[in-house]
Design a protein around this motif. Structure first.
Motif, PDB file in Angstrom:
ATOM      1  N   THR A  96      77.273  30.588  33.274  1.00  0.00           N
ATOM      2  CA  THR A  96      77.696  31.694  34.127  1.00  0.00           C
ATOM      3  C   THR A  96      76.624  32.139  35.099  1.00  0.00           C
ATOM      4  O   THR A  96      76.860  33.050  35.874  1.00  0.00           O
ATOM      5  N   ASN A  97      75.430  31.521  35.068  1.00  0.00           N
ATOM      6  CA  ASN A  97      74.403  31.997  36.000  1.00  0.00           C
ATOM      7  C   ASN A  97      74.797  31.662  37.435  1.00  0.00           C
ATOM      8  O   ASN A  97      75.760  30.966  37.688  1.00  0.00           O
ATOM      9  N   ASP A  98      74.038  32.178  38.366  1.00  0.00           N
ATOM     10  CA  ASP A  98      74.386  32.043  39.772  1.00  0.00           C
ATOM     11  C   ASP A  98      74.123  30.664  40.359  1.00  0.00           C
ATOM     12  O   ASP A  98      74.596  30.369  41.448  1.00  0.00           O
ATOM     13  N   ALA A  99      73.342  29.843  39.682  1.00  0.00           N
ATOM     14  CA  ALA A  99      73.021  28.518  40.212  1.00  0.00           C
ATOM     15  C   ALA A  99      74.228  27.597  40.061  1.00  0.00           C
ATOM     16  O   ALA A  99      74.678  27.323  38.953  1.00  0.00           O
ATOM     17  N   LYS A 100      74.761  27.151  41.184  1.00  0.00           N
ATOM     18  CA  LYS A 100      75.912  26.263  41.155  1.00  0.00           C
ATOM     19  C   LYS A 100      75.450  24.851  40.808  1.00  0.00           C
ATOM     20  O   LYS A 100      74.472  24.360  41.378  1.00  0.00           O
ATOM     21  N   PRO A 101      76.150  24.175  39.904  1.00  0.00           N
ATOM     22  CA  PRO A 101      75.791  22.791  39.602  1.00  0.00           C
ATOM     23  C   PRO A 101      75.941  21.901  40.838  1.00  0.00           C
ATOM     24  O   PRO A 101      76.780  22.157  41.705  1.00  0.00           O
ATOM     25  N   VAL A 102      75.120  20.874  40.896  1.00  0.00           N
ATOM     26  CA  VAL A 102      75.119  19.923  42.000  1.00  0.00           C
ATOM     27  C   VAL A 102      75.156  18.514  41.413  1.00  0.00           C
ATOM     28  O   VAL A 102      74.413  18.206  40.477  1.00  0.00           O
ATOM     29  N   ILE A 103      76.020  17.658  41.967  1.00  0.00           N
ATOM     30  CA  ILE A 103      76.044  16.248  41.574  1.00  0.00           C
ATOM     31  C   ILE A 103      75.172  15.487  42.564  1.00  0.00           C
ATOM     32  O   ILE A 103      75.350  15.610  43.774  1.00  0.00           O
ATOM     33  N   ARG A 104      74.239  14.693  42.027  1.00  0.00           N
ATOM     34  CA  ARG A 104      73.352  13.898  42.869  1.00  0.00           C
ATOM     35  C   ARG A 104      73.009  12.603  42.149  1.00  0.00           C
ATOM     36  O   ARG A 104      73.243  12.460  40.944  1.00  0.00           O
ATOM     37  N   LEU A 105      72.445  11.654  42.882  1.00  0.00           N
ATOM     38  CA  LEU A 105      71.982  10.416  42.266  1.00  0.00           C
ATOM     39  C   LEU A 105      70.789  10.692  41.365  1.00  0.00           C
ATOM     40  O   LEU A 105      69.982  11.598  41.626  1.00  0.00           O
ATOM     41  N   ILE A 106      70.677   9.909  40.309  1.00  0.00           N
ATOM     42  CA  ILE A 106      69.563  10.054  39.375  1.00  0.00           C
ATOM     43  C   ILE A 106      68.236   9.792  40.089  1.00  0.00           C
ATOM     44  O   ILE A 106      68.167   8.985  41.019  1.00  0.00           O
ATOM     45  N   GLN A 107      67.212  10.493  39.636  1.00  0.00           N
ATOM     46  CA  GLN A 107      65.839  10.292  40.098  1.00  0.00           C
ATOM     47  C   GLN A 107      64.988   9.939  38.886  1.00  0.00           C
ATOM     48  O   GLN A 107      65.359  10.238  37.743  1.00  0.00           O
ATOM     49  N   ALA A 108      63.842   9.320  39.113  1.00  0.00           N
ATOM     50  CA  ALA A 108      62.968   8.910  38.007  1.00  0.00           C
ATOM     51  C   ALA A 108      62.617  10.098  37.113  1.00  0.00           C
ATOM     52  O   ALA A 108      62.534   9.956  35.889  1.00  0.00           O
ATOM     53  N   LYS A 109      62.443  11.263  37.696  1.00  0.00           N
ATOM     54  CA  LYS A 109      62.068  12.452  36.921  1.00  0.00           C
ATOM     55  C   LYS A 109      63.167  12.883  35.939  1.00  0.00           C
ATOM     56  O   LYS A 109      62.917  13.698  35.049  1.00  0.00           O
ATOM     57  N   ASP A 110      64.386  12.341  36.082  1.00  0.00           N
ATOM     58  CA  ASP A 110      65.517  12.726  35.230  1.00  0.00           C
ATOM     59  C   ASP A 110      65.609  11.914  33.938  1.00  0.00           C
ATOM     60  O   ASP A 110      66.429  12.233  33.082  1.00  0.00           O
ATOM     61  N   ASN A 111      64.829  10.854  33.807  1.00  0.00           N
ATOM     62  CA  ASN A 111      64.997   9.926  32.684  1.00  0.00           C
ATOM     63  C   ASN A 111      65.012  10.609  31.316  1.00  0.00           C
ATOM     64  O   ASN A 111      65.930  10.388  30.525  1.00  0.00           O
ATOM     65  N   ALA A 112      64.029  11.425  31.022  1.00  0.00           N
ATOM     66  CA  ALA A 112      63.944  12.056  29.698  1.00  0.00           C
ATOM     67  C   ALA A 112      65.120  13.005  29.465  1.00  0.00           C
ATOM     68  O   ALA A 112      65.698  13.038  28.369  1.00  0.00           O
ATOM     69  N   ALA A 113      65.499  13.765  30.488  1.00  0.00           N
ATOM     70  CA  ALA A 113      66.600  14.720  30.340  1.00  0.00           C
ATOM     71  C   ALA A 113      67.931  14.007  30.132  1.00  0.00           C
ATOM     72  O   ALA A 113      68.758  14.454  29.332  1.00  0.00           O
ATOM     73  N   VAL A 114      68.154  12.888  30.832  1.00  0.00           N
ATOM     74  CA  VAL A 114      69.398  12.133  30.657  1.00  0.00           C
ATOM     75  C   VAL A 114      69.445  11.533  29.256  1.00  0.00           C
ATOM     76  O   VAL A 114      70.477  11.589  28.578  1.00  0.00           O
ATOM     77  N   LYS A 115      68.336  10.979  28.807  1.00  0.00           N
ATOM     78  CA  LYS A 115      68.290  10.408  27.455  1.00  0.00           C
ATOM     79  C   LYS A 115      68.609  11.481  26.416  1.00  0.00           C
ATOM     80  O   LYS A 115      69.377  11.235  25.479  1.00  0.00           O
ATOM     81  N   GLN A 116      68.049  12.673  26.587  1.00  0.00           N
ATOM     82  CA  GLN A 116      68.317  13.761  25.647  1.00  0.00           C
ATOM     83  C   GLN A 116      69.775  14.200  25.705  1.00  0.00           C
ATOM     84  O   GLN A 116      70.401  14.444  24.673  1.00  0.00           O
ATOM     85  N   LEU A 117      70.336  14.296  26.905  1.00  0.00           N
ATOM     86  CA  LEU A 117      71.742  14.659  27.075  1.00  0.00           C
ATOM     87  C   LEU A 117      72.642  13.680  26.327  1.00  0.00           C
ATOM     88  O   LEU A 117      73.514  14.082  25.553  1.00  0.00           O
TER      89      LEU A 117
END
Length: 177
Positions: A7-28
């Motif tokens: 419910t926070n004000d930050a709207k989700p955004v769909i974007r292409l994966i970046q190298a910095k996302d690797n750990a977060a995607v694995k955890q998800l």
């Protein structure tokens, strides 16, 4: 990340994966599989690409998207050629997962459209996926987007634990409804 309704004000955004996302995607991926009682051999969480999803989806016939909200990865999904069916025009929908707090808000629908349209633009004629009986909400989403159940496996996903097999044609079907 809390699993409460976002419910926070930050709207989700769909974007292409970046190298910095690797750990977060694995955890998800790990968290959603555990939520559904799915882990170990035969499931997506142990795929070798899990350690470097960014590099795994840099080919010309691949794309992997993340949904980011307030700096956190709350969803992901992508496509690549179906292993074992190279040259047959079949993409595999891969590792599409959403945090519980993002579900039911239309983000799965938006992500699915990105994957289907991306695969279509890459020249694929069909899209295949494997899932489990436990992922009933995901199956409803897939059916809504033109996937149909099938009896036999296609290709070689390595996901022998996934018993639900689905396929959709990419030509001539709308994805915007």
């Amino acid at each position: 990340m809390s699993d409460a309704i976002i419910t926070n004000d930050a709207k989700p955004v769909i974007r292409l994966i970046q190298a910095k996302d690797n750990a977060a995607v694995k955890q998800l991926v790990h968290d959603v599989l555990i939520e559904h009682g799915i882990s170990g051999e035969g499931f997506a969480g142990v795929d070798p690409e899990m350690d470097d999803m960014f590099s795994a989806y840099q080919g010309p016939l691949t794309a992997y998207f993340v949904i980011e909200q307030a700096g956190e990865i709350v969803g992901s999904g992508g496509f690549a050629p179906l292993a074992g069916c190279e040259g047959e025009g079949i993409a595999e929908l891969r590792k599409m997962y959403l945090r519980p707090g993002l579900r039911g808000q239309g983000w799965g629908h938006r992500l699915m459209i990105k994957c289907i349209e991306g695969a279509r633009q890459a020249g694929f004629k069909q899209m295949y996926l494997e899932t489990t009986p436990a992922m009933k909400a995901a199956q409803k989403l897939y059916l809504k987007h033109g996937f149909n159940y099938r009896e036999t496996r296609l290709g070689d996903t390595g996901h022998g634990g996934c018993e639900v097999l689905m396929l959709r044609h990419l030509r001539g079907q709308r994805t915007d409804d």
